[in-house]
Design a protein around this motif. Sequence first.
Motif, short mmCIF file in Angstrom:
data_model
loop_
_atom_site.label_atom_id
_atom_site.label_comp_id
_atom_site.label_asym_id
_atom_site.label_seq_id
_atom_site.Cartn_x
_atom_site.Cartn_y
_atom_site.Cartn_z
N LEU A 38 0.87 -1.17 0.00
CA LEU A 38 0.00 0.00 0.00
C LEU A 38 0.91 1.22 0.00
O LEU A 38 1.84 1.32 0.81
CB LEU A 38 -0.89 0.00 1.24
N LYS A 39 0.67 2.13 -0.94
CA LYS A 39 1.46 3.36 -1.03
C LYS A 39 0.53 4.54 -0.77
O LYS A 39 -0.48 4.69 -1.44
CB LYS A 39 2.10 3.48 -2.41
N VAL A 40 0.90 5.34 0.21
CA VAL A 40 0.15 6.55 0.53
C VAL A 40 1.02 7.71 0.09
O VAL A 40 2.09 7.95 0.66
CB VAL A 40 -0.17 6.63 2.04
N GLY A 41 0.58 8.38 -0.96
CA GLY A 41 1.36 9.49 -1.50
C GLY A 41 1.15 9.63 -2.98
O GLY A 41 0.06 9.40 -3.49
N ARG A 49 -0.48 -0.71 -4.42
CA ARG A 49 -1.90 -0.43 -4.23
C ARG A 49 -1.94 0.97 -3.65
O ARG A 49 -1.45 1.19 -2.56
CB ARG A 49 -2.52 -1.43 -3.25
N MET A 50 -2.48 1.90 -4.38
CA MET A 50 -2.51 3.28 -3.90
C MET A 50 -3.63 3.44 -2.87
O MET A 50 -4.72 2.87 -3.03
CB MET A 50 -2.70 4.25 -5.06
N GLY A 51 -3.34 4.18 -1.83
CA GLY A 51 -4.34 4.41 -0.79
C GLY A 51 -4.16 5.79 -0.19
O GLY A 51 -3.23 6.52 -0.53
N GLY A 52 -5.05 6.10 0.72
CA GLY A 52 -5.01 7.39 1.38
C GLY A 52 -4.67 7.24 2.85
O GLY A 52 -4.55 6.13 3.38
N ALA A 57 -4.63 4.66 8.40
CA ALA A 57 -5.13 4.80 9.77
C ALA A 57 -5.96 3.59 10.18
O ALA A 57 -5.84 3.10 11.31
CB ALA A 57 -5.95 6.09 9.90
N LYS A 58 -6.79 3.07 9.27
CA LYS A 58 -7.61 1.90 9.59
C LYS A 58 -6.74 0.66 9.82
O LYS A 58 -6.96 -0.09 10.78
CB LYS A 58 -8.62 1.62 8.49
N SER A 70 8.79 5.48 5.35
CA SER A 70 8.61 6.68 4.53
C SER A 70 9.85 6.90 3.70
O SER A 70 10.98 6.78 4.19
CB SER A 70 8.39 7.90 5.43
N ARG A 71 9.63 7.19 2.42
CA ARG A 71 10.73 7.51 1.51
C ARG A 71 10.14 8.26 0.32
O ARG A 71 9.03 7.97 -0.10
CB ARG A 71 11.46 6.25 1.06
N TYR A 72 10.91 9.18 -0.23
CA TYR A 72 10.49 9.98 -1.39
C TYR A 72 9.18 10.73 -1.11
O TYR A 72 8.39 10.97 -2.02
CB TYR A 72 10.31 9.11 -2.64
N GLY A 73 8.90 11.06 0.16
CA GLY A 73 7.69 11.78 0.50
C GLY A 73 6.44 10.93 0.55
O GLY A 73 5.33 11.46 0.61
N ASN A 74 6.58 9.61 0.51
CA ASN A 74 5.45 8.68 0.54
C ASN A 74 5.59 7.72 1.72
O ASN A 74 6.66 7.58 2.29
CB ASN A 74 5.41 7.86 -0.75
N VAL A 75 4.49 7.04 2.05
CA VAL A 75 4.52 5.98 3.06
C VAL A 75 4.21 4.67 2.33
O VAL A 75 3.27 4.58 1.53
CB VAL A 75 3.47 6.22 4.17
N TYR A 76 5.03 3.66 2.59
CA TYR A 76 4.90 2.34 1.98
C TYR A 76 4.60 1.33 3.07
O TYR A 76 5.28 1.30 4.09
CB TYR A 76 6.20 1.95 1.27
#
Length: 192
Positions: A38-41, A49-52, A57-58, A70-76
């Motif tokens: 899951l990638k948030v960013g 799988r892109m998510g928010g 949080a869930k 966190s890397r490149y400004g995203n959360v994996y």
Amino acid sequence: MTALPPAVILYGPPAAGKDTITRALTELDADFVQFQRLKVGSGKTDGYRMGGAEDLAKLEKDGKVIYSNSRYGNVYVVDQPGLDEMVAAGLTPVLHLGQIEGVQAVIDTYPAQWTTVLLWCTREETAARSAGRGDSDTEARLAAWQATQDDVDSHPGQVWDLVVQTGGHSPAEAAELISERVRAAFPAGNDS
């Protein structure tokens, strides 16, 4: 007793060949499938799988996050439901990780017969491969390469099931080495 299902972790710096070798593994044996974290960013979506923030949080609230970074400004995120779904389908998850802490968290948390593979390439190979594939953030990838080198240096006791210098092996050769190692750890006839 039920055997643990097979699973693979590919660890290494950016551009070490994790995507390319995973494709070669899938061509060799369709049971090997890349685990889509899951990638948030923003940015690259292929392989994720892109998510928010609400999805993350869930998962956190439900205790289903196995590892996140966190890397490149995203959360994996490596999440339990994602792995459960693959294992239930009889697939062999192939996880891409860039932190030894993540490798250990996954091994310690998720019950599987994990095969850990260190894919390595030089800093110069990372720079050339990143530029060759048109990355707009090659400098960030080189910083991540150095962070990976530092990570390896700070974990001298880390034992890998297999080490592959990707500059010296074709993707097909690397895939065959990994497949052989998984088969050795999880011989035919074991029921998961």
